[in-house]
Write a protein that holds these residues in place. Structure first.
Motif, PDB file in Angstrom:
ATOM      1  N   ILE A  83       0.830  -1.197   0.000  1.00  0.00           N
ATOM      2  CA  ILE A  83       0.000   0.000   0.000  1.00  0.00           C
ATOM      3  C   ILE A  83       0.869   1.255   0.000  1.00  0.00           C
ATOM      4  CG2 ILE A  83      -1.727   1.316   1.303  1.00  0.00           C
ATOM      5  CD1 ILE A  83      -2.821  -1.279   0.006  1.00  0.00           C
ATOM      6  N   GLY A  84       1.848   1.310   0.889  1.00  0.00           N
ATOM      7  CA  GLY A  84       2.706   2.484   1.009  1.00  0.00           C
ATOM      8  C   GLY A  84       4.139   2.179   0.633  1.00  0.00           C
ATOM      9  N   LEU A  85       4.786   3.149  -0.009  1.00  0.00           N
ATOM     10  CA  LEU A  85       6.165   3.019  -0.483  1.00  0.00           C
ATOM     11  C   LEU A  85       7.089   3.946   0.307  1.00  0.00           C
ATOM     12  CD1 LEU A  85       5.226   3.054  -4.271  1.00  0.00           C
ATOM     13  CD2 LEU A  85       5.791   1.045  -2.874  1.00  0.00           C
ATOM     14  N   PRO A  86       8.403   3.756   0.180  1.00  0.00           N
ATOM     15  CA  PRO A  86       9.340   4.602   0.925  1.00  0.00           C
ATOM     16  C   PRO A  86       9.093   6.092   0.680  1.00  0.00           C
ATOM     17  CG  PRO A  86      10.503   2.774  -0.081  1.00  0.00           C
ATOM     18  CD  PRO A  86       9.101   2.732  -0.612  1.00  0.00           C
ATOM     19  N   GLY A  87       9.158   6.857   1.785  1.00  0.00           N
ATOM     20  CA  GLY A  87       8.972   8.305   1.715  1.00  0.00           C
ATOM     21  C   GLY A  87       7.528   8.749   1.799  1.00  0.00           C
ATOM     22  N   GLU A  88       6.593   7.806   1.904  1.00  0.00           N
ATOM     23  CA  GLU A  88       5.164   8.148   1.921  1.00  0.00           C
ATOM     24  C   GLU A  88       4.566   8.012   3.317  1.00  0.00           C
ATOM     25  OE1 GLU A  88       3.931   6.789  -2.594  1.00  0.00           O
ATOM     26  OE2 GLU A  88       3.477   5.404  -0.953  1.00  0.00           O
ATOM     27  N   THR A  89       3.399   8.639   3.485  1.00  0.00           N
ATOM     28  CA  THR A  89       2.578   8.436   4.678  1.00  0.00           C
ATOM     29  C   THR A  89       1.303   7.726   4.239  1.00  0.00           C
ATOM     30  OG1 THR A  89       1.449  10.558   4.438  1.00  0.00           O
ATOM     31  CG2 THR A  89       3.451  10.529   5.782  1.00  0.00           C
ATOM     32  N   ARG A  93      -9.181   6.925   6.069  1.00  0.00           N
ATOM     33  CA  ARG A  93     -10.160   7.795   6.698  1.00  0.00           C
ATOM     34  C   ARG A  93     -11.470   7.665   5.928  1.00  0.00           C
ATOM     35  NH1 ARG A  93      -7.356  12.615   6.486  1.00  0.00           N
ATOM     36  NH2 ARG A  93      -8.371  13.148   4.537  1.00  0.00           N
ATOM     37  N   ALA A  94     -12.553   7.328   6.646  1.00  0.00           N
ATOM     38  CA  ALA A  94     -13.884   7.181   6.046  1.00  0.00           C
ATOM     39  C   ALA A  94     -13.835   6.252   4.839  1.00  0.00           C
ATOM     40  CB  ALA A  94     -14.457   8.550   5.665  1.00  0.00           C
ATOM     41  N   ASP A  95     -13.097   5.123   4.992  1.00  0.00           N
ATOM     42  CA  ASP A  95     -12.998   4.077   3.970  1.00  0.00           C
ATOM     43  C   ASP A  95     -12.265   4.530   2.705  1.00  0.00           C
ATOM     44  OD1 ASP A  95     -13.364   1.403   4.043  1.00  0.00           O
ATOM     45  OD2 ASP A  95     -15.430   1.417   3.356  1.00  0.00           O
ATOM     46  N   THR A  96     -11.478   5.575   2.820  1.00  0.00           N
ATOM     47  CA  THR A  96     -10.685   6.058   1.696  1.00  0.00           C
ATOM     48  C   THR A  96      -9.215   5.984   2.072  1.00  0.00           C
ATOM     49  OG1 THR A  96     -12.448   7.542   0.977  1.00  0.00           O
ATOM     50  CG2 THR A  96     -10.234   8.027   0.164  1.00  0.00           C
ATOM     51  N   LEU A  97      -8.402   5.455   1.163  1.00  0.00           N
ATOM     52  CA  LEU A  97      -6.958   5.395   1.352  1.00  0.00           C
ATOM     53  C   LEU A  97      -6.358   6.737   0.953  1.00  0.00           C
ATOM     54  CD1 LEU A  97      -4.199   3.931   1.719  1.00  0.00           C
ATOM     55  CD2 LEU A  97      -4.422   3.194  -0.675  1.00  0.00           C
ATOM     56  N   TYR A  98      -5.509   7.271   1.832  1.00  0.00           N
ATOM     57  CA  TYR A  98      -4.792   8.508   1.541  1.00  0.00           C
ATOM     58  C   TYR A  98      -3.295   8.217   1.591  1.00  0.00           C
ATOM     59  CZ  TYR A  98      -9.154  11.040   2.182  1.00  0.00           C
ATOM     60  OH  TYR A  98     -10.440  11.491   2.054  1.00  0.00           O
ATOM     61  N   ILE A  99      -2.611   8.578   0.523  1.00  0.00           N
ATOM     62  CA  ILE A  99      -1.157   8.501   0.470  1.00  0.00           C
ATOM     63  C   ILE A  99      -0.659   9.938   0.405  1.00  0.00           C
ATOM     64  CG2 ILE A  99       0.861   7.707  -0.839  1.00  0.00           C
ATOM     65  CD1 ILE A  99      -0.737   5.384   0.371  1.00  0.00           C
ATOM     66  N   ASP A 100       0.148  10.315   1.373  1.00  0.00           N
ATOM     67  CA  ASP A 100       0.643  11.687   1.468  1.00  0.00           C
ATOM     68  C   ASP A 100      -0.503  12.700   1.413  1.00  0.00           C
ATOM     69  OD1 ASP A 100       3.247  10.756   1.659  1.00  0.00           O
ATOM     70  OD2 ASP A 100       3.637  10.969  -0.490  1.00  0.00           O
ATOM     71  N   GLY A 101      -1.624  12.356   2.035  1.00  0.00           N
ATOM     72  CA  GLY A 101      -2.767  13.261   2.118  1.00  0.00           C
ATOM     73  C   GLY A 101      -3.664  13.276   0.890  1.00  0.00           C
ATOM     74  N   GLU A 102      -3.297  12.548  -0.162  1.00  0.00           N
ATOM     75  CA  GLU A 102      -4.097  12.509  -1.391  1.00  0.00           C
ATOM     76  C   GLU A 102      -4.876  11.198  -1.468  1.00  0.00           C
ATOM     77  OE1 GLU A 102      -4.351  14.995  -3.693  1.00  0.00           O
ATOM     78  OE2 GLU A 102      -3.101  16.179  -2.322  1.00  0.00           O
ATOM     79  N   PRO A 103      -6.180  11.246  -1.830  1.00  0.00           N
ATOM     80  CA  PRO A 103      -6.959  10.014  -1.936  1.00  0.00           C
ATOM     81  C   PRO A 103      -6.456   9.130  -3.078  1.00  0.00           C
ATOM     82  CG  PRO A 103      -8.237  11.897  -2.709  1.00  0.00           C
ATOM     83  CD  PRO A 103      -6.960  12.434  -2.171  1.00  0.00           C
TER      84      PRO A 103
END
Length: 188
Positions: A83-89, A93-103
């Motif tokens: 799901i997440g790669l190096p350097g990411e968060t 939230r509410a059943d939506t995946l956010y990577i670096d704050g972006e859906p």
């Protein structure tokens, strides 16, 4: 008599070459794995027999949504989705995946998410930032993994597993070969 001896030697040589080739292929290129448990449902089922590509990550780094097999313990391998790669968060939230704050859309779970009753979520809220045991950002050489069956999966959200280092990754599960009615490429 010499002809029979030569024929036996040829058969023995062919058998030894076949065994050596099988060893090389299984050790360095591809190996079988059997999915154990419900953590990757609905896309992978308990008992699915799969082929793991072991060479892919010798040449490339894992990509988002790859299905990977990794050493969870000395004696046990797990199969999960990157799901997440190096350097990411990573945040849910509410059943939506956010990577670096972006859906980010998880198309491989669209049906399951759409079948949730009103007010229910497929994946409970989660944030690396709020986690007590994960760093806020995925470090180099690591990935964040989740099972597709989010309510029944030991994955990177768990303090017992956490982030997965590249060194733990065996390879990427690419093909279901048994049962025959499920034959095909893994749902990526």
């Amino acid at each position: 008599m010499a002809k029979k001896k030569s024929e036996w030697f040829d058969w023995l040589k062919a058998l030894l070459i076949a065994i050596l080739l099988a060893f090389i292929v299984r050790t360095f290129l591809f190996s079988p794995i059997i999915v154990e448990g419900p953590s990757m449902q609905p896309n992978l089922q308990n008992g699915d027999h799969m082929i793991v590509n072991k060479i892919n990550y010798k040449l490339n780094e894992p990509e988002r949504f790859d299905i990977v097999v990794f050493h969870a313990t000395e004696k046990r391998d797990y199969i999960k989705r990157v799901i997440g790669l190096p350097g990411e968060t990573v945040e849910m939230r509410a059943d939506t995946l956010y990577i670096d704050g972006e859906p980010v859309e998880e198309s491989f779970l669209a049906t399951e998410k759409s079948q949730q009753a009103s007010g229910q979520v497929y994946t409970m809220n989660f944030s690396m930032e709020d986690s007590q045991y994960l760093p806020e950002v995925i470090p180099e050489g690591h990935v964040f993994v989740l099972g597709d069956n989010r309510s029944n999966s030991t994955d990177s959200r768990s303090s017992s597993l956490g982030l997965i280092s590249y060194d733990q990754i065996v390879g990427n599960a690419v093909l279901i070969y048994w049962p025959i009615n499920r034959f095909g490429f893994a749902n990526e």
